[in-house]
Structures are given as structure tokens and as C-alpha cells.
Scaffold this active site. Structure first.
Site, PDB file in Angstrom:
ATOM      1  CD1 TRP A 186      -2.549   1.881   0.438  1.00 17.49           C
ATOM      2  CD2 TRP A 186      -1.235   2.501   2.153  1.00 17.49           C
ATOM      3  NE1 TRP A 186      -2.833   3.192   0.741  1.00 17.49           N
ATOM      4  CE2 TRP A 186      -2.047   3.599   1.769  1.00 17.49           C
ATOM      5  CE3 TRP A 186      -0.329   2.665   3.194  1.00 17.49           C
ATOM      6  CZ2 TRP A 186      -1.980   4.846   2.422  1.00 17.49           C
ATOM      7  CZ3 TRP A 186      -0.250   3.896   3.840  1.00 17.49           C
ATOM      8  CH2 TRP A 186      -1.080   4.963   3.450  1.00 17.49           C
ATOM      9  CD  GLU A 225      -4.569  -1.447   2.062  1.00 10.81           C
ATOM     10  OE1 GLU A 225      -3.411  -1.748   2.410  1.00 10.81           O
ATOM     11  OE2 GLU A 225      -5.435  -1.045   2.864  1.00 10.81           O
ATOM     12  CE  LYS A 227      -6.180   5.936   2.085  1.00 12.48           C
ATOM     13  NZ  LYS A 227      -5.357   6.164   3.309  1.00 12.48           N
ATOM     14  CG  ASP A 258      -8.556  -0.757   4.560  1.00 14.76           C
ATOM     15  OD1 ASP A 258      -9.633  -0.329   5.005  1.00 14.76           O
ATOM     16  OD2 ASP A 258      -7.485  -0.679   5.199  1.00 14.76           O
ATOM     17  CG  HIS A 261      -8.768   1.845   1.830  1.00 17.82           C
ATOM     18  ND1 HIS A 261      -7.487   1.454   1.580  1.00 17.82           N
ATOM     19  CD2 HIS A 261      -8.727   2.441   3.050  1.00 17.82           C
ATOM     20  CE1 HIS A 261      -6.706   1.769   2.597  1.00 17.82           C
ATOM     21  NE2 HIS A 261      -7.441   2.355   3.503  1.00 17.82           N
ATOM     22  CG  HIS A 285      -5.836  -4.246   5.270  1.00 18.04           C
ATOM     23  ND1 HIS A 285      -4.960  -3.218   5.004  1.00 18.04           N
ATOM     24  CD2 HIS A 285      -5.072  -5.362   5.423  1.00 18.04           C
ATOM     25  CE1 HIS A 285      -3.729  -3.701   4.972  1.00 18.04           C
ATOM     26  NE2 HIS A 285      -3.764  -4.995   5.213  1.00 18.04           N
ATOM     27  CG  ASP A 293      -9.588   4.866   5.459  1.00 19.17           C
ATOM     28  OD1 ASP A 293      -9.927   3.871   6.114  1.00 19.17           O
ATOM     29  OD2 ASP A 293      -8.488   4.972   4.885  1.00 19.17           O
ATOM     30  CG  ASP A 295      -7.947   3.043   9.622  1.00 13.40           C
ATOM     31  OD1 ASP A 295      -8.129   1.950   9.094  1.00 13.40           O
ATOM     32  OD2 ASP A 295      -7.402   4.003   9.045  1.00 13.40           O
ATOM     33  CG  ASP A 325      -5.343  -1.330   8.239  1.00 10.35           C
ATOM     34  OD1 ASP A 325      -4.856  -0.785   9.244  1.00 10.35           O
ATOM     35  OD2 ASP A 325      -5.209  -0.885   7.094  1.00 10.35           O
TER      36      ASP A 325
HETATM   37  C1  RNT Z   1      -3.887   2.986   4.809  1.00 10.61           C
HETATM   38  C2  RNT Z   1      -3.981   1.527   4.540  1.00 10.61           C
HETATM   39  C3  RNT Z   1      -2.836   0.693   5.029  1.00 10.61           C
HETATM   40  C4  RNT Z   1      -2.383   1.097   6.413  1.00 10.61           C
HETATM   41  C5  RNT Z   1      -1.269   0.242   6.970  1.00 10.61           C
HETATM   42  C6  RNT Z   1      -0.709   0.779   8.232  1.00 10.61           C
HETATM   43  O1  RNT Z   1      -5.014   3.668   4.473  1.00 10.61           O
HETATM   44  O2  RNT Z   1      -5.173   1.025   5.050  1.00 10.61           O
HETATM   45  O3  RNT Z   1      -3.167  -0.649   4.964  1.00 10.61           O
HETATM   46  O4  RNT Z   1      -3.448   1.121   7.316  1.00 10.61           O
HETATM   47  O5  RNT Z   1      -0.327   0.097   5.987  1.00 10.61           O
HETATM   48 ZN    ZN Z   2      -5.399  -1.117   4.965  1.00 13.42          ZN
END
Ligand code: RNT
Ligand code: ZN
Length: 418
Positions: A186, A225, A227, A258, A261, A285, A293, A295, A325
């Protein structure tokens, strides 16, 4: 909770599920086989231990709950604590900025070698955990808005070399553990404001990936990955969903989905079946986006259930790797690991307890009412009794009992970290 109560409840649940053609013992066995890939970065807010530099790359951990891990020993202790409260065997997903330089002295990211992860490999083996890996393009002096897609050849080459080395490290991890390590790529590359060079940067990224992936390995797997945007990089993301889906399909690579994302009402679950028809496997993720986003810690919600049900309905448990994640710095960080992991497993269990044969039969016969009714009834079947049994079998606290364990660890360990 009392053991005989758990056993009694399980027997009743088993009978109730049998009445709709579902074998709870078989579901437990399948769940036992699922290894989550726990992200190493929840306990220290994605800081890593290379330097005390700030977190960049358009991501952010908000909150300042006391007790974050300050070094590798503390992080390892926290992960050991978390995994002691999560049923089953799991993997650890390491990031390149968690290299251990204590024996070797520090090197820059384009000089990383397997020896810088030797202590992690030994620790993982001792703890019966397999490893996955991630390249790290953020939080570094050469981490400009563009890295692998940079028009500056020296910057691009630096990150190409870094990512190549990460693949070599993943290969060594995979070889040692007798099971491929998954290397996730990523990068944050993008632009805060309108760019008139979308094509040029994407062409650079394609070229960089082609160079990085040229070397073939047997003990690691690559995934990419995408986003939508990063903080400060809102107008354009080089590695978009379209870019990586096309790249992976063409090059037989894995896409990492993810759950934070995508656009807010997009179903991530719906993507599994499409990807698996064109790419070898899928990496996840799992996270919980709140308005963006963000998290947040994964919980049982419609999105996570939709995702796990799709994995099971696609019969793809062996082709979907479930990584987590999220990084919440506003609550007890070890508690966050445990809540999110257990929630993901609970969603999987509910997916494994679906009466799929009957549901599919209804659908084939055009019985829409019956299908919807049974789906609706399944929501209130006693899956929680099966979950409690899973915890009991795995010798981890049942129900809310783990709260006290985390409080104790906080009192004795994390609260003492300045
Ligand atoms: C960031 C991505 C990625 C990170 C990690 C820490 O938006 O989700 O996967 O969260 O690399
Ligand atoms: Zn991620």
C-alpha cells in the site's frame, strides 16, 4: 461464566441449528481453521520503531490513551496479551517500519534485509504465529506525496528498492514458517489538489510495480491495496481501485480490500465473488470506517457480516486472507485488538451457521418470501451459545470476562509506561 451452563446452552443451540440443517460442530471446526492476520500497528499507533518521526502518508491515529507500546519488547508483550484472549491460532502482520536494529544497527529502508526481522521471526516461531509483511512508504524523509509513482527518478528508485527488499524479507519469512507470507503493498501516493498528470503518475506506478514484481518467489504472495483518498491527498490517488484491480487481474496478483477504502455505501462483501473469478486470492483489511476512512475498531455490524457471509457463500475460506487494519488511540489498545478480532470471528461464525442449502433451494424455486424469512430468523438463532463454546474450547475467557483481564494488564503493565 460457569462451564456447565455453556455446555448446556451449546447442546440446545446444536439441536436448534440441526432443525434447520446446520451442523454446529462442523461450523466450530471451520472457524478453528481460520487464522486472522493481526496487524502489528494497533498497539503503537502505526509509529514503528525506526525513529520518533511523525506519522505521514495521509493516515492518522486519533486519541492519546496512555500506555502505547514504546519499543519492540512492549509491542510483543502486548500482542502476546491480546492473543491470549482471542480464540484460535493467528498470524502477525508486520510492517517494514517495525524492523529490529538492536543487533545490526540501523539501516535505511532501501537497505533492509531479512536479518532486520530475525528477532521477529524467532519470536513468531516461539509463539506459534506465522508472519505476513507490508512495505512502508510513509513516515520517512523520502516519503513525498509521490513515491513509487514519482517522476523524480531517484525517489522512485529508492522506493522500488525498498519494496523489492520487502518481498525478499517476506520470502524468507515464508520459507522459514513453511507457509507463504503475504506481502501487502500500500502506498499513499496522491495529490491534495487537482492534478493534470493522472496518466503520467499511474504509468510510473505501473512501471515500478513491474520492476518490483519481476523476481519470482515461491514462499511469498504479493497483494496491492487501493484507496479513495488520504488526508492531505484528497483530489487524486494514484493507486485507485480501478488501477489495482486491473493490474492484479492482468498479472495474477492479489487485491487487498480495506473496508475503509471505498465509497461509504459500497459493499465490500459484493467484491469478493467478482475478484475471485479473475484474481487468485483476496486479502482483506477489516476495519470500521465512521464517516470516513477512520480506522475505528471492527465490531459486529452489517458491513462486517455482509463480508464474512460472502466469503462463506463463495466457499472461499481458503482463498480469502483476513487481515485486520484499524488503529484507535483513544481506548485501551490491547482491548481494541481483542474486540476487533473477536468481532470478526463472531461474524464469521454467524456466516458459517447459515442454512445455505435450504436458502439456495428456496432461491432456485423462486421462493422469495421463504428465503427472506429464513434469513431474518437466522439473525436471532443462538449463535452466541456456539461462540461461547468456541471460547471455552480454546481456553480463552467467555463473554465479557476478558474485560477484567485487560484491566489487570493495564493496571500492572501499560499504565506504568510514561
Ligand atoms: C492505509 C492503509 C494501510 C495502512 C497500513 C498501516 O489507508 O489502510 O493498509 O493502514 O499500511
Ligand atoms: Zn489497509
Amino acid at each position: 461464566m460457569k462451564q456447565d451452563l455453556i455446555l448446556k446452552a451449546y447442546e440446545i443451540a446444536k439441536e436448534r441449528y440441526a432443525a434447520i440443517g446446520v451442523d454446529t460442530d462442523a461450523a466450530l471446526e471451520k472457524l478453528q481453521g481460520v487464522q486472522l492476520s493481526l496487524h502489528c500497528w494497533q498497539a503503537d499507533d502505526v509509529g514503528g520503531f525506526e525513529s520518533a518521526g511523525e506519522l505521514t502518508g495521509g493516515i492518522q491515529a486519533t486519541g492519546n490513551y496512555p500506555g502505547k507500546a514504546r519499543n519492540i519488547e512492549e509491542l510483543q508483550a502486548d500482542i502476546e496479551m491480546a492473543t491470549s484472549l482471542i480464540p484460535g491460532k493467528h498470524r502477525l502482520n508486520l510492517h517494514a517500519n517495525y524492523a529490529d536494529f538492536r543487533q545490526t544497527g540501523p539501516v535505511d529502508r532501501d537497505q533492509l534485509e531479512p536479518k532486520h526481522f530475525e528477532s521477529w521471526m524467532e519470536w513468531a516461531e516461539k509463539n506459534g504465529m506465522k508472519l505476513d509483511f507490508n512495505s512502508t512508504s510513509f513516515s520517512h524523509p523520502k516519503s513525498e506525496d509521490l513515491t513509487l509513482s514519482s517522476p523524480k527518478e531517484d525517489i522512485r528508485q529508492f522506493w522500488v528498492e525498498h519494496t523489492k527488499r520487502c518481498r525478499a524479507i517476506a520470502e524468507e519469512m515464508g520459507r522459514r514458517q513453511g507457509d507463504p507470507a503475504i506481502l501487502n503493498i500500500w502506498i499513499h501516493d496522491g495529490s491534495k489538489d487537482i492534478t493534470v498528470n493522472r496518466m503520467a503518475y499511474r504509468a510510473n506506478l505501473k512501471r515500478s510495480l513491474d520492476e518490483i514484481l519481476e523476481q519470482k518467489y515461491d514462499n511469498m504472495k504479493d497483494c496491492v491495496e487501493s484507496k479513495v483518498f488520504g488526508i492531505g491527498l484528497e483530489s487524486y490517488t494514484v493507486g485507485s481501485n480501478d488501477f489495482y484491480t486491473a493490474y492484479a487481474a492482468k498479472n495474477n496478483k492479489i487485491v487487498t480490500l480495506d473496508t475503509g477504502h471505498f465509497h461509504p455505501t459500497e459493499s465490500i462483501g459484493d467484491k469478493i465473488s467478482s475478484l475471485l473469478l479473475f484474481t487468485p486470492e483476496v486479502m482483506l483489511h477489516v476495519s470500521r470506517p465512521v464517516r470516513w476512512d477512520s480506522d475505528h475498531v471492527t465490531i459486529i455490524n452489517d458491513e462486517t457480516l455482509d463480508l464474512t457471509k460472502e466469503i462463506v457463500r463463495c466457499d472461499a475460506l481458503d482463498r480469502v486472507h483476513i487481515g485486520l487494519d484499524y488503529f484507535d488511540a483513544s481506548i485501551n489498545r490491547i482491548g481494541a485488538y481483542v474486540i476487533g478480532s473477536r468481532a470478526t470471528q463472531k461474524c464469521l461464525l454467524q456466516a458459517l451457521l447459515e442454512p445455505l442449502t435450504t436458502l439456495r433451494q428456496y432461491e432456485a424455486e423462486g421462493k422469495g418470501f421463504e428465503r427472506l424469512a429464513l434469513l431474518e430468523e437466522c439473525k436471532s438463532l443462538p449463535w452466541n451459545a456456539v461462540w461461547d463454546m468456541f471460547c471455552l474450547k480454546n481456553n480463552v475467557p467467555v463473554g465479557e470476562d476478558y474485560i477484567a483481564d485487560i484491566q489487570k494488564y493495564e493496571q500492572e503493565v501499560t499504565s506504568k509506561r510514561a
